[in-house]
Motif scaffolding. Structure first.
Motif, PDB file in Angstrom:
ATOM      1  N   ILE A 166     -19.663  -6.585   4.203  1.00 62.33           N
ATOM      2  CA  ILE A 166     -20.945  -7.253   3.661  1.00 62.33           C
ATOM      3  C   ILE A 166     -22.216  -6.416   3.965  1.00 62.33           C
ATOM      4  CG2 ILE A 166     -22.250  -9.316   2.950  1.00 62.33           C
ATOM      5  CD1 ILE A 166     -19.818 -10.872   3.878  1.00 62.33           C
ATOM      6  N   GLY A 167     -22.807  -5.585   3.078  1.00 65.71           N
ATOM      7  CA  GLY A 167     -24.051  -4.763   3.482  1.00 65.71           C
ATOM      8  C   GLY A 167     -25.099  -5.106   3.113  1.00 65.71           C
ATOM      9  N   GLY A 168     -26.025  -4.368   3.442  1.00 63.74           N
ATOM     10  CA  GLY A 168     -27.419  -4.742   2.571  1.00 63.74           C
ATOM     11  C   GLY A 168     -27.891  -4.727   1.172  1.00 63.74           C
ATOM     12  N   GLY A 169     -26.869  -3.630   0.527  1.00 63.24           N
ATOM     13  CA  GLY A 169     -27.001  -3.741  -0.695  1.00 63.24           C
ATOM     14  C   GLY A 169     -25.906  -3.679  -1.586  1.00 63.24           C
ATOM     15  N   SER A 170     -24.679  -3.699  -0.974  1.00 62.11           N
ATOM     16  CA  SER A 170     -23.426  -3.947  -1.624  1.00 62.11           C
ATOM     17  C   SER A 170     -22.360  -4.472  -0.774  1.00 62.11           C
ATOM     18  CB  SER A 170     -22.992  -2.467  -2.086  1.00 62.11           C
ATOM     19  OG  SER A 170     -22.829  -1.527  -0.974  1.00 62.11           O
ATOM     20  N   THR A 171     -21.428  -4.868  -1.257  1.00 57.32           N
ATOM     21  CA  THR A 171     -20.089  -5.606  -0.575  1.00 57.32           C
ATOM     22  C   THR A 171     -18.965  -4.635  -1.124  1.00 57.32           C
ATOM     23  OG1 THR A 171     -21.221  -7.673  -0.200  1.00 57.32           O
ATOM     24  CG2 THR A 171     -18.771  -7.509  -0.222  1.00 57.32           C
ATOM     25  N   GLU A 172     -18.214  -4.221  -0.032  1.00 59.23           N
ATOM     26  CA  GLU A 172     -17.149  -3.294  -0.182  1.00 59.23           C
ATOM     27  C   GLU A 172     -15.849  -4.206   0.117  1.00 59.23           C
ATOM     28  OE1 GLU A 172     -19.896  -0.828  -1.513  1.00 59.23           O
ATOM     29  OE2 GLU A 172     -19.714  -1.571   0.899  1.00 59.23           O
ATOM     30  N   LEU A 173     -14.831  -3.899  -0.537  1.00 54.08           N
ATOM     31  CA  LEU A 173     -13.407  -4.539  -0.397  1.00 54.08           C
ATOM     32  C   LEU A 173     -12.450  -3.847  -0.320  1.00 54.08           C
ATOM     33  CD1 LEU A 173     -13.939  -7.481  -3.296  1.00 54.08           C
ATOM     34  CD2 LEU A 173     -13.839  -7.847  -0.793  1.00 54.08           C
ATOM     35  N   LEU A 174     -11.440  -3.759   0.463  1.00 53.65           N
ATOM     36  CA  LEU A 174     -10.291  -2.798   0.575  1.00 53.65           C
ATOM     37  C   LEU A 174      -8.931  -3.510   0.558  1.00 53.65           C
ATOM     38  CD1 LEU A 174     -11.433  -0.176   3.025  1.00 53.65           C
ATOM     39  CD2 LEU A 174     -11.036   0.380   1.179  1.00 53.65           C
ATOM     40  N   TRP A 175      -8.029  -3.473  -0.302  1.00 56.44           N
ATOM     41  CA  TRP A 175      -6.631  -3.982  -0.224  1.00 56.44           C
ATOM     42  C   TRP A 175      -5.732  -3.029   0.484  1.00 56.44           C
ATOM     43  CZ3 TRP A 175      -4.204  -8.211   0.466  1.00 56.44           C
ATOM     44  CH2 TRP A 175      -2.990  -8.326  -0.170  1.00 56.44           C
ATOM     45  N   VAL A 176      -5.265  -3.409   1.673  1.00 55.88           N
ATOM     46  CA  VAL A 176      -4.435  -2.275   2.293  1.00 55.88           C
ATOM     47  C   VAL A 176      -3.343  -2.839   2.783  1.00 55.88           C
ATOM     48  CG1 VAL A 176      -4.781  -1.145   4.686  1.00 55.88           C
ATOM     49  CG2 VAL A 176      -6.798  -1.789   3.524  1.00 55.88           C
ATOM     50  N   ARG A 177      -2.185  -1.440   2.771  1.00 55.48           N
ATOM     51  CA  ARG A 177      -1.109  -1.823   2.991  1.00 55.48           C
ATOM     52  C   ARG A 177      -0.646  -1.193   4.728  1.00 55.48           C
ATOM     53  NH1 ARG A 177       4.341  -3.027   1.031  1.00 55.48           N
ATOM     54  NH2 ARG A 177       3.631  -2.754  -1.101  1.00 55.48           N
ATOM     55  N   LEU A 178      -0.236  -2.045   5.520  1.00 59.80           N
ATOM     56  CA  LEU A 178      -0.248  -1.388   6.703  1.00 59.80           C
ATOM     57  C   LEU A 178       1.035  -0.403   6.916  1.00 59.80           C
ATOM     58  CD1 LEU A 178      -2.161  -3.702   7.339  1.00 59.80           C
ATOM     59  CD2 LEU A 178      -1.208  -3.765   9.631  1.00 59.80           C
ATOM     60  N   CYS A 179       1.036   0.459   7.467  1.00 59.70           N
ATOM     61  CA  CYS A 179       2.158   1.614   7.657  1.00 59.70           C
ATOM     62  C   CYS A 179       2.472   1.954   8.811  1.00 59.70           C
ATOM     63  CB  CYS A 179       1.803   2.918   6.680  1.00 59.70           C
ATOM     64  SG  CYS A 179       1.493   2.621   4.873  1.00 59.70           S
ATOM     65  N   ASP A 180       3.283   2.599   9.371  1.00 57.58           N
ATOM     66  CA  ASP A 180       3.882   3.182  10.426  1.00 57.58           C
ATOM     67  C   ASP A 180       2.793   3.940  11.253  1.00 57.58           C
ATOM     68  OD1 ASP A 180       6.202   1.943  10.067  1.00 57.58           O
ATOM     69  OD2 ASP A 180       7.253   3.726   9.554  1.00 57.58           O
ATOM     70  N   LYS A 181       2.722   3.990  12.434  1.00 57.30           N
ATOM     71  CA  LYS A 181       1.604   4.919  13.320  1.00 57.30           C
ATOM     72  C   LYS A 181       0.278   4.731  12.927  1.00 57.30           C
ATOM     73  CE  LYS A 181       5.553   8.522  13.612  1.00 57.30           C
ATOM     74  NZ  LYS A 181       5.600   9.858  13.565  1.00 57.30           N
ATOM     75  N   GLY A 182       0.062   3.606  12.345  1.00 59.03           N
ATOM     76  CA  GLY A 182      -1.536   2.887  12.182  1.00 59.03           C
ATOM     77  C   GLY A 182      -2.163   3.563  11.026  1.00 59.03           C
ATOM     78  N   ILE A 183      -1.432   4.681  10.316  1.00 56.42           N
ATOM     79  CA  ILE A 183      -2.069   5.118   9.190  1.00 56.42           C
ATOM     80  C   ILE A 183      -1.693   4.444   7.896  1.00 56.42           C
ATOM     81  CG2 ILE A 183      -1.777   7.287   7.704  1.00 56.42           C
ATOM     82  CD1 ILE A 183      -0.434   8.752   9.820  1.00 56.42           C
ATOM     83  N   ASP A 184      -2.802   3.648   7.475  1.00 55.49           N
ATOM     84  CA  ASP A 184      -2.767   2.734   6.519  1.00 55.49           C
ATOM     85  C   ASP A 184      -3.121   3.238   5.068  1.00 55.49           C
ATOM     86  OD1 ASP A 184      -2.469   0.807   8.431  1.00 55.49           O
ATOM     87  OD2 ASP A 184      -4.556   0.748   8.978  1.00 55.49           O
ATOM     88  N   GLN A 185      -2.331   2.510   4.000  1.00 53.17           N
ATOM     89  CA  GLN A 185      -2.479   2.990   2.640  1.00 53.17           C
ATOM     90  C   GLN A 185      -3.329   2.015   1.967  1.00 53.17           C
ATOM     91  OE1 GLN A 185       1.114   3.240   0.678  1.00 53.17           O
ATOM     92  NE2 GLN A 185       0.171   3.459  -1.362  1.00 53.17           N
ATOM     93  N   VAL A 186      -4.432   2.707   1.349  1.00 56.36           N
ATOM     94  CA  VAL A 186      -5.283   1.750   0.441  1.00 56.36           C
ATOM     95  C   VAL A 186      -5.065   1.827  -1.036  1.00 56.36           C
ATOM     96  CG1 VAL A 186      -7.872   1.628  -0.250  1.00 56.36           C
ATOM     97  CG2 VAL A 186      -7.349   2.402   1.963  1.00 56.36           C
ATOM     98  N   GLU A 187      -4.498   0.515  -1.231  1.00 56.10           N
ATOM     99  CA  GLU A 187      -3.925   0.022  -2.499  1.00 56.10           C
ATOM    100  C   GLU A 187      -4.921  -0.507  -3.561  1.00 56.10           C
ATOM    101  OE1 GLU A 187      -0.424  -2.292  -2.132  1.00 56.10           O
ATOM    102  OE2 GLU A 187       0.541  -0.426  -1.411  1.00 56.10           O
ATOM    103  N   GLY A 188      -6.186  -0.614  -3.205  1.00 52.88           N
ATOM    104  CA  GLY A 188      -7.122  -1.263  -3.951  1.00 52.88           C
ATOM    105  C   GLY A 188      -8.641  -1.179  -3.294  1.00 52.88           C
ATOM    106  N   PHE A 189      -9.472  -0.855  -4.127  1.00 56.41           N
ATOM    107  CA  PHE A 189     -10.876  -0.649  -3.604  1.00 56.41           C
ATOM    108  C   PHE A 189     -11.983  -1.188  -4.657  1.00 56.41           C
ATOM    109  CE2 PHE A 189     -15.019   1.745  -3.978  1.00 56.41           C
ATOM    110  CZ  PHE A 189     -15.534   1.058  -2.706  1.00 56.41           C
ATOM    111  N   ALA A 190     -12.931  -2.002  -4.214  1.00 57.74           N
ATOM    112  CA  ALA A 190     -14.038  -2.424  -5.181  1.00 57.74           C
ATOM    113  C   ALA A 190     -15.267  -2.611  -4.343  1.00 57.74           C
ATOM    114  CB  ALA A 190     -13.721  -3.809  -5.740  1.00 57.74           C
ATOM    115  N   SER A 191     -16.361  -2.098  -4.990  1.00 58.40           N
ATOM    116  CA  SER A 191     -17.538  -2.076  -4.719  1.00 58.40           C
ATOM    117  C   SER A 191     -18.540  -3.196  -5.573  1.00 58.40           C
ATOM    118  CB  SER A 191     -18.463  -1.054  -4.551  1.00 58.40           C
ATOM    119  OG  SER A 191     -19.695  -1.042  -3.796  1.00 58.40           O
ATOM    120  N   LEU A 192     -18.980  -4.313  -4.912  1.00 62.29           N
ATOM    121  CA  LEU A 192     -20.150  -5.115  -5.610  1.00 62.29           C
ATOM    122  C   LEU A 192     -21.435  -4.777  -5.309  1.00 62.29           C
ATOM    123  CD1 LEU A 192     -17.951  -8.688  -5.042  1.00 62.29           C
ATOM    124  CD2 LEU A 192     -17.541  -6.928  -6.440  1.00 62.29           C
TER     125      LEU A 192
END
Length: 355
Positions: A166-192
């Motif tokens: 939740i920022g000053g001018g926008s709010t970002e959302l990330l839908w993330v799948r956790l993968c091995d070795k800490g490298i995560d896959q972003v499956e969805g993104f939105a900026s309000l």
């Protein structure tokens, strides 16, 4: 993604072979705050999410509320006074960078600069008066960097994560799948296009009535509907697969209030888990207070008293739409992501040259 690696006055760009002696800086200029970290690489740790073998040790930091986006929602322009405040803050950043002998830096600006029609004028002022190049990054890169900076706080027992900022001018959302070795896959993104500054200004100031507070929360919940429909997050929550991670001044403020801290302490708040019952209770209490009463709370203060309610309303909407039950607080984000990427790039270069 394009990276801007530059020398700064008082520092020399060193070769990858001397990476251990390098000093890195990252500036995150947002709608409300100017934040900077200066750090040196540090080996070891192995926290989840830090795929790099080098983590870092912070040697200096700076944070100042500049309200660069003040009045932007109505005028579409950065005001002279907002630019003046921000230029002075950036001068302080450069002073610290010079004193610490910074060798590598990446300095980014986000929503206010993305939206302002006179942003080119502001960037030229910063270039001429501060001697600093600012890079305007997209909303999706901002979210990606925030995830890189805070993903060490994600837990391996749940395979999905809803991460928000939740920022000053926008709010970002990330839908993330956790993968091995800490490298995560972003499956969805939105900026309000809603943040604590824009919502507060749209509502005529920070002293929202309870009715107006509820109206803001309902409006944000409606805006979250398409993201939910696209990813069926509610079904994953029902299966117990989802964790929630929040990185913003709103959640860190609530964390400090929940701990009843006499003064905000990042080390006590970063990584703290808050249940939704506590989030709703604190938010409700704040919404019934006067501006002066909120300003008297140590973890809010005078400069944030007129913004915290807007953040609470956005947060309440997120928690209502996605009833995970608790969230983890990250007092880390874009700056940390910038530092890790700069250090990782130099490590990779050094390894390539010695292979």
């Amino acid at each position: 993604m394009h990276e801007q690696d530059q020398t700064v006055a008082g520092g020399t760009l060193e070769s990858p072979e001397t990476a251990a002696d390098n000093v890195y800086a990252a500036i995150d200029l947002g709608t409300n705050n100017c934040r900077m970290l200066i750090a040196r690489p540090q080996r070891g740790g192995g926290e989840r999410g830090f795929s790099q073998p080098e983590q870092f040790r912070v040697v200096d930091s700076y944070s100042r509320i500049t309200r660069l986006g003040e009045g932007l929602a109505g005028s579409g322009l950065l005001s002279r006074s907002a630019m003046d405040r921000t230029v002075e803050a950036l001068k302080r950043c450069v002073d610290k960078m010079q004193r610490r002998g910074v060798t590598h830096a990446r300095n980014v600006a986000t929503e206010a600069c993305r939206r302002a029609a006179n942003c080119d004028h502001f960037l030229e002022r910063v270039r001429a008066e501060v001697g600093l190049e600012l890079e305007i990054i997209s909303a999706d890169e901002e979210a990606r960097l925030a995830l890189a900076g805070c993903s060490a706080l994600l837990e391996e027992d749940r395979p999905r994560a809803l991460v928000f900022d939740i920022g000053g001018g926008s709010t970002e959302l990330l839908w993330v799948r956790l993968c091995d070795k800490g490298i995560d896959q972003v499956e969805g993104f939105a900026s309000l296009p809603l943040g604590v500054v824009t919502v507060s200004e749209d509502c005529g100031g920070g002293d929202l009535t309870r009715r107006l507070y509820e109206a803001v929360a309902e409006h944000v919940a409606n805006l979250l509907g398409p993201f939910e429909a696209a990813h069926d997050i509610g079904a994953a929550i029902a299966r117990g697969e989802v964790q929630m991670l929040g990185t913003s001044g709103t959640v860190t403020t609530l964390g400090g209030i929940a701990l009843d801290l006499p003064r905000y302490n990042r080390f006590k708040v970063d990584g703290l888990r808050l249940d939704f019952k506590t989030v709703f209770e604190i938010s409700h209490k704040l919404s019934l207070m006067s501006h002066a009463s909120r300003a008297a709370i140590p973890c809010i203060g005078r400069q944030r008293a007129d913004l915290v309610l807007a953040g609470c309303a956005i947060l309440e909407a997120i928690c209502t739409v996605w009833p995970v039950g608790s969230l983890r607080i990250a007092d880390r984000g874009v700056r940390e992501g910038l530092l890790l990427e700069l250090m990782d790039r130099d490590r990779s270069r050094a390894e390539g040259e010695t292979a």
